[in-house]
Design an enzyme around this catalytic site. Structure first.
Site, PDB file in Angstrom:
ATOM      1  N   CYS A 265       0.865  -1.398  -0.008  1.00 61.46           N
ATOM      2  CA  CYS A 265       0.048   0.089  -0.019  1.00 61.46           C
ATOM      3  C   CYS A 265       0.785   1.394   0.020  1.00 61.46           C
ATOM      4  O   CYS A 265       2.068   1.235   0.490  1.00 61.46           O
ATOM      5  CB  CYS A 265      -0.845   0.106   1.039  1.00 61.46           C
ATOM      6  SG  CYS A 265      -1.801  -1.513   1.321  1.00 61.46           S
TER       7      CYS A 265
ATOM      8  N   ARG B 235       5.053   0.053  -5.973  1.00 59.49           N
ATOM      9  CA  ARG B 235       5.013  -0.696  -5.003  1.00 59.49           C
ATOM     10  C   ARG B 235       4.079  -1.980  -5.157  1.00 59.49           C
ATOM     11  O   ARG B 235       4.215  -3.058  -4.387  1.00 59.49           O
ATOM     12  CB  ARG B 235       4.475   0.100  -3.652  1.00 59.49           C
ATOM     13  CG  ARG B 235       5.730   0.996  -3.646  1.00 59.49           C
ATOM     14  CD  ARG B 235       5.118   2.012  -2.537  1.00 59.49           C
ATOM     15  NE  ARG B 235       5.141   1.503  -1.259  1.00 59.49           N
ATOM     16  CZ  ARG B 235       5.871   1.599  -0.445  1.00 59.49           C
ATOM     17  NH1 ARG B 235       7.198   2.352  -0.364  1.00 59.49           N
ATOM     18  NH2 ARG B 235       5.761   1.182   0.943  1.00 59.49           N
TER      19      ARG B 235
ATOM     20  N   TRP C 115      -3.220  -2.681  -1.262  1.00 55.55           N
ATOM     21  CA  TRP C 115      -2.872  -3.868  -1.552  1.00 55.55           C
ATOM     22  C   TRP C 115      -3.631  -4.879  -0.622  1.00 55.55           C
ATOM     23  O   TRP C 115      -3.307  -4.800   0.298  1.00 55.55           O
ATOM     24  CB  TRP C 115      -1.267  -4.248  -1.724  1.00 55.55           C
ATOM     25  CG  TRP C 115      -0.760  -5.289  -2.031  1.00 55.55           C
ATOM     26  CD1 TRP C 115      -0.450  -5.597  -3.325  1.00 55.55           C
ATOM     27  CD2 TRP C 115      -0.517  -6.484  -1.480  1.00 55.55           C
ATOM     28  NE1 TRP C 115       0.167  -6.827  -3.640  1.00 55.55           N
ATOM     29  CE2 TRP C 115       0.183  -7.503  -2.483  1.00 55.55           C
ATOM     30  CE3 TRP C 115      -0.582  -6.949  -0.151  1.00 55.55           C
ATOM     31  CZ2 TRP C 115       0.682  -8.834  -2.218  1.00 55.55           C
ATOM     32  CZ3 TRP C 115       0.079  -8.285   0.212  1.00 55.55           C
ATOM     33  CH2 TRP C 115       0.725  -9.124  -0.782  1.00 55.55           C
TER      34      TRP C 115
ATOM     35  N   ASN D 118      -1.782   2.009   5.976  1.00 53.75           N
ATOM     36  CA  ASN D 118      -0.878   1.085   5.646  1.00 53.75           C
ATOM     37  C   ASN D 118      -0.574   0.162   6.518  1.00 53.75           C
ATOM     38  O   ASN D 118      -0.228   0.585   7.639  1.00 53.75           O
ATOM     39  CB  ASN D 118       0.479   1.549   5.020  1.00 53.75           C
ATOM     40  CG  ASN D 118       0.490   2.155   3.710  1.00 53.75           C
ATOM     41  OD1 ASN D 118      -0.724   2.111   3.116  1.00 53.75           O
ATOM     42  ND2 ASN D 118       1.540   2.692   3.016  1.00 53.75           N
ATOM     43  N   GLY D 119      -0.355  -1.236   6.392  1.00 57.44           N
ATOM     44  CA  GLY D 119      -0.072  -1.949   7.792  1.00 57.44           C
ATOM     45  C   GLY D 119      -1.096  -3.002   7.993  1.00 57.44           C
ATOM     46  O   GLY D 119      -2.202  -3.148   7.250  1.00 57.44           O
TER      47      GLY D 119
ATOM     48  N   GLU E 219      18.550 -17.264  -7.758  1.00 54.67           N
ATOM     49  CA  GLU E 219      18.115 -16.028  -8.024  1.00 54.67           C
ATOM     50  C   GLU E 219      17.398 -15.828  -9.486  1.00 54.67           C
ATOM     51  O   GLU E 219      16.472 -15.448  -9.823  1.00 54.67           O
ATOM     52  CB  GLU E 219      19.433 -15.054  -8.035  1.00 54.67           C
ATOM     53  CG  GLU E 219      19.245 -13.646  -8.446  1.00 54.67           C
ATOM     54  CD  GLU E 219      17.851 -12.851  -7.600  1.00 54.67           C
ATOM     55  OE1 GLU E 219      17.155 -13.548  -6.813  1.00 54.67           O
ATOM     56  OE2 GLU E 219      17.308 -12.002  -8.041  1.00 54.67           O
TER      57      GLU E 219
ATOM     58  N   LYS F 230      13.539 -14.793 -10.678  1.00 54.36           N
ATOM     59  CA  LYS F 230      13.426 -13.701 -11.357  1.00 54.36           C
ATOM     60  C   LYS F 230      12.185 -14.186 -12.470  1.00 54.36           C
ATOM     61  O   LYS F 230      11.361 -13.312 -12.966  1.00 54.36           O
ATOM     62  CB  LYS F 230      14.618 -13.334 -11.958  1.00 54.36           C
ATOM     63  CG  LYS F 230      14.746 -11.837 -12.322  1.00 54.36           C
ATOM     64  CD  LYS F 230      15.421 -10.820 -10.984  1.00 54.36           C
ATOM     65  CE  LYS F 230      14.471 -11.388  -9.816  1.00 54.36           C
ATOM     66  NZ  LYS F 230      14.933 -10.540  -8.610  1.00 54.36           N
TER      67      LYS F 230
ATOM     68  N   GLU G 198       8.855 -15.002 -10.880  1.00 50.46           N
ATOM     69  CA  GLU G 198       8.013 -13.605 -10.360  1.00 50.46           C
ATOM     70  C   GLU G 198       7.405 -12.845 -11.646  1.00 50.46           C
ATOM     71  O   GLU G 198       6.389 -12.220 -11.356  1.00 50.46           O
ATOM     72  CB  GLU G 198       8.882 -12.970  -9.357  1.00 50.46           C
ATOM     73  CG  GLU G 198       9.724 -12.059  -9.957  1.00 50.46           C
ATOM     74  CD  GLU G 198      10.437 -11.146  -8.553  1.00 50.46           C
ATOM     75  OE1 GLU G 198      11.545 -11.074  -8.613  1.00 50.46           O
ATOM     76  OE2 GLU G 198       9.269 -10.561  -8.099  1.00 50.46           O
TER      77      GLU G 198
ATOM     78  N   HIS H 128      19.356 -36.904  -6.963  1.00 45.96           N
ATOM     79  CA  HIS H 128      18.281 -37.334  -5.524  1.00 45.96           C
ATOM     80  C   HIS H 128      16.894 -36.924  -5.746  1.00 45.96           C
ATOM     81  O   HIS H 128      16.356 -36.776  -4.843  1.00 45.96           O
ATOM     82  CB  HIS H 128      19.109 -36.352  -4.537  1.00 45.96           C
ATOM     83  CG  HIS H 128      20.507 -36.796  -4.237  1.00 45.96           C
ATOM     84  ND1 HIS H 128      20.856 -38.177  -3.961  1.00 45.96           N
ATOM     85  CD2 HIS H 128      21.618 -36.127  -4.446  1.00 45.96           C
ATOM     86  CE1 HIS H 128      22.126 -38.044  -3.918  1.00 45.96           C
ATOM     87  NE2 HIS H 128      22.604 -36.853  -4.357  1.00 45.96           N
TER      88      HIS H 128
ATOM     89  N   LYS I 226       6.310  -4.378  -4.202  1.00 46.30           N
ATOM     90  CA  LYS I 226       7.803  -3.889  -4.243  1.00 46.30           C
ATOM     91  C   LYS I 226       8.201  -4.056  -2.854  1.00 46.30           C
ATOM     92  O   LYS I 226       9.279  -4.502  -2.721  1.00 46.30           O
ATOM     93  CB  LYS I 226       8.048  -2.639  -4.830  1.00 46.30           C
ATOM     94  CG  LYS I 226       9.561  -2.119  -4.891  1.00 46.30           C
ATOM     95  CD  LYS I 226      10.151  -3.199  -5.631  1.00 46.30           C
ATOM     96  CE  LYS I 226      11.693  -2.908  -5.723  1.00 46.30           C
ATOM     97  NZ  LYS I 226      12.429  -3.885  -6.577  1.00 46.30           N
TER      98      LYS I 226
HETATM   99  O1  M6R Z   1      13.163  -4.763  -0.147  1.00 48.37           O
HETATM  100  P1  M6R Z   1      13.757  -6.252   0.256  1.00 48.37           P
HETATM  101  O2  M6R Z   1      15.183  -6.073  -0.526  1.00 48.37           O
HETATM  102  O3  M6R Z   1      13.840  -6.257   1.756  1.00 48.37           O
HETATM  103  O4  M6R Z   1      13.024  -7.045  -0.538  1.00 48.37           O
HETATM  104  C1  M6R Z   1      13.109  -8.416  -0.210  1.00 48.37           C
HETATM  105  C2  M6R Z   1      12.189  -9.343  -1.263  1.00 48.37           C
HETATM  106  O5  M6R Z   1      10.766  -9.059  -1.074  1.00 48.37           O
HETATM  107  C3  M6R Z   1      12.431  -9.002  -2.807  1.00 48.37           C
HETATM  108  O6  M6R Z   1      13.779  -9.148  -2.962  1.00 48.37           O
HETATM  109  C4  M6R Z   1      11.537  -9.802  -3.645  1.00 48.37           C
HETATM  110  O7  M6R Z   1      11.996 -11.256  -3.547  1.00 48.37           O
HETATM  111  C5  M6R Z   1      11.845  -9.528  -5.065  1.00 48.37           C
HETATM  112  N1  M6R Z   1      10.511  -9.153  -5.530  1.00 48.37           N
HETATM  113  C6  M6R Z   1      12.642 -10.302  -6.103  1.00 48.37           C
HETATM  114  O8  M6R Z   1      12.693  -9.810  -7.232  1.00 48.37           O
END
Ligand code: M6R
Length: 608
Positions: free
Chosen positions: A2, A27, A75, A99-100, A483, A487, A490, A506, A603
């Site tokens: 949010c 965000r 959100w 927010n929260g 990683e 990517k 997501e 395994h 975000k």
């Molecule tokens: O802001 P942060 O680095 O703490 O965020 C951590 C994760 O939420 C963030 O890296 C998330 O996995 C990304 N969307 C990955 O691309």
């Protein structure tokens, strides 16, 4: 997650609110709303499900000249995305954005019999609670807010206005960021300083447990215990170009391509190639303290966790007598962990606001362990709560998928590891190769991006057709594979998972069939031949392999190869990750999905 914006001043509030909300779009959100108040207190409330353009359509029929207002991108947590659940929420004369999460909202709701609830949200309960203390304006708004917040359990960043006092906004925070922008004859609020860029450079970051009464020409801050707080005005470093696409189709591609420059910012003043040494001021640890470190915990979520994992593989190669434990924050916060003496915890976060990472930081601090932030967002909560820190300085990362932050987090942590090694007396001849490669990484990254961009784009259509992806690597290439898989999944919604090459037999080897493609990360080095043997097993079972390697002799009959001619052997996996970032980007473009704002994601994950 949010977003909150607010305005009080001499300009059109609706204009500021809409442009501010657009800045916060990255965000992640599913509905949006604004309320503005006229001088006579008449409120104009506009809310819409979906994108801010839907809100703008409503605004076209409800233009006002109001000079005060608050806005929100939601959100969904409690209640589905809908216009009714969108903020601002009204209770009597007040409007609130939040927010929260209010954890005890059900109990509070039972006590608020007089309010007729319209939404399913916890936020409306908070609005009604404030209203119950406000008594139709009989008490100052700020007092009503304070009384209500004292009863609340959970996290909040809030902004509240009242039609009875249409010249002030009351804001408060606990666990959810709020920044106040101080202008000339105008004051703005936002949950993220990027909404303020171009309007003012002066910002006050509210701390947890503080509440502020914001007017066009004043900001009065106090604690929930009514102690006055003298505001510290800080400079907003971000400029407009950093939050614009700058000619790229998407923020993600811009952020991938700007990694040479963003890494230069991370390295500035920290690496001395001639001497083969590094220097970090931020952590504030003396040589003696660095020498004593025996255990390093690295805490993060998602990409930040992967950065920690990859950095740990490097640090243990050159730092003696030290154990390193990279951990996922959402798990670690609830584990009954014994933290050995002489530990230091690295708290890794791009946003500096991730709820689980922040919770770990607080738990670890309670145990008396020194905490060092590896953070990007300046002035963020984690950056302010750690004992010392190193900003990665990559500038705003707007796309939900984290790219440039990852590269710089890894390098910043390796530099921190090098400072420990230096203090422990590790010979420069052992450390120099790392320092040298790090110093050259920005240039290596620039050359790699230029040379592989088009070929990766050319492959994207083919790989977009698969249902599943398996990413494989050994040693430092294994966290890189993790990683890369994150990517892809997501943003392109392709089911992608990473495995250590050695784990194939395994279990995962059973998966190989025509619905899968495999990415093989094959950096030169000690374990190259072992990885090649594992890859043979995949090929023997009909795998569809894209190999990424810097080993000239590679000649296996894979579907595709990306050959990297890189001036980096130690950090080759970090360079391979650039290919994985580009692949995820181009596959997503080929599929026609929203690259920068993938479904269901935000975000900055400020709720647990
Ligand atoms: O802001 P942060 O680095 O703490 O965020 C951590 C994760 O939420 C963030 O890296 C998330 O996995 C990304 N969307 C990955 O691309």
């Amino acid at each position: 997650m949010c977003g909150i914006v607010g305005y009080v001043g001499d300009k059109n509030a609706q204009d500021f609110l809409i442009s501010g909300l657009k800045r916060l779009e990255y965000r992640g959100y599913d509905s949006a709303g604004i309320v503005t108040l006229a001088e006579d207190g008449v409120a104009t409330l506009l809310r819409a499900k979906g994108k801010i353009t839907n809100l703008e359509e409503k605004l076209a029929h409800a233009r006002r000249e109001d000079r005060i207002g608050i806005g929100h991108t939601r959100w969904a947590t409690h209640g589905e995305p809908s216009e009714t659940n969108a903020h601002p929420h009204q209770a009597g004369p007040i409007y609130l954005v939040h927010n929260g999460i209010i954890e005890n909202y059900k109990e509070l709701k039972q006590q608020l019999k007089e309010h007729e609830f319209k939404s399913e949200t916890d936020s409306e309960v908070l609005a009604a609670l404030i209203d119950s203390f406000y008594k139709d304006g009989a008490h100052p708004l700020v007092n009503a807010v304070v009384q209500a917040l004292k009863l609340v359990k959970g996290t909040y960043g809030i902004a509240v206005v009242s039609v009875k006092q249409p010249d002030e906004i009351v804001v408060a925070r606990s666990g959810s960021p709020l920044v106040i922008g101080v202008g000339h004859g105008e004051t703005m609020i936002a949950s993220d300083a990027s909404a303020l860029v171009g309007h003012t450079k002066q910002a006050i970051y509210l701390n947890d447990g503080e509440v502020a009464t914001v007017k066009s020409d004043s900001v009065e801050i106090k604690t929930l215990k009514a102690e006055p707080v003298s505001a510290k005005v800080e400079e907003i470093e971000t400029n407009l170009s950093a939050i614009q696409k700058g000619g790229y189709d998407h923020f993600l591609l811009k952020e991938i391509m700007e990694q040479p420059e963003s890494l230069i910012e991370t390295l500035r003043g920290r690496v001395n190639e001639r001497e083969g040494t590094v220097r970090l001021g931020g952590p504030g640890l003396s040589e003696a303290q660095l020498r004593k470190i025996k255990h390093l915990i690295i805490v993060g979520c998602g990409t930040a966790y992967h950065a920690g994992l990859l950095a740990s593989y490097y640090i243990e190669k050159f730092t003696p007598e030290i154990t390193i434990e990279p951990v996922v924050a959402s798990e670690y916060r609830y584990r009954q962990v014994y933290i050995p003496k002489d530990s230091v915890a690295l708290i890794v976060s791009q946003s500096g606001e991730t709820a689980d990472t922040l919770a770990c930081l607080r738990e670890i601090k309670k145990q008396g362990v020194t905490t060092i932030g590896i953070v990007n967002a300046i002035g963020s909560t984690i950056a302010r709560e750690v004992d010392g820190g190193t900003y990665v300085h990559v500038g705003p990362e707007i796309s939900v998928a984290s790219t440039k932050a990852f590269t710089s987090q890894v390098v910043a942590m390796v530099i921190f590891g090098l400072t420990i090694a230096q203090a422990k007396g590790v010979r420069t001849s052992i450390l120099r190769p790392y320092v040298k490669e790090i110093a050259h990484l920005p240039e290596t990254i620039r050359k790699t991006l230029e040379s592989v961009k088009d070929s990766v784009n050319g492959l994207a259509g083919k790989y977009a057709a698969y249902e599943h992806g398996i990413y494989l690597g050994r040693d430092t290439a294994y966290p890189t594979a993790m990683e890369g898989a994150l990517k892809l999944k997501e943003i392109s919604y392709v089911d992608a998972n990473a495995y250590a090459f050695g784990e194939l037999k395994h279990g995962p080897l059973a998966l190989i069939d025509d619905r899968f493609f495999e990415i093989a990360l094959l950096p030169k080095g000690e374990l190259y031949d072992k990885a090649i043997s594992n890859l043979q097993e995949v090929l023997a079972r009909g795998g569809h392999v894209l190999a990424i390697t810097n080993e000239e002799s590679f000649d296996l009959p894979v579907d595709d190869v990306i050959r990297l001619d890189v001036d980096a052997e130690l950090f080759a996996p970090l360079i391979m990750n650039l290919v994985l970032q580009l692949l995820a980007y181009y596959v997503t473009v080929a599929k026609g999905y929203d690259v920068d704002q993938p479904r269901n994601l935000a975000k900055s994950v400020t709720v647990e």
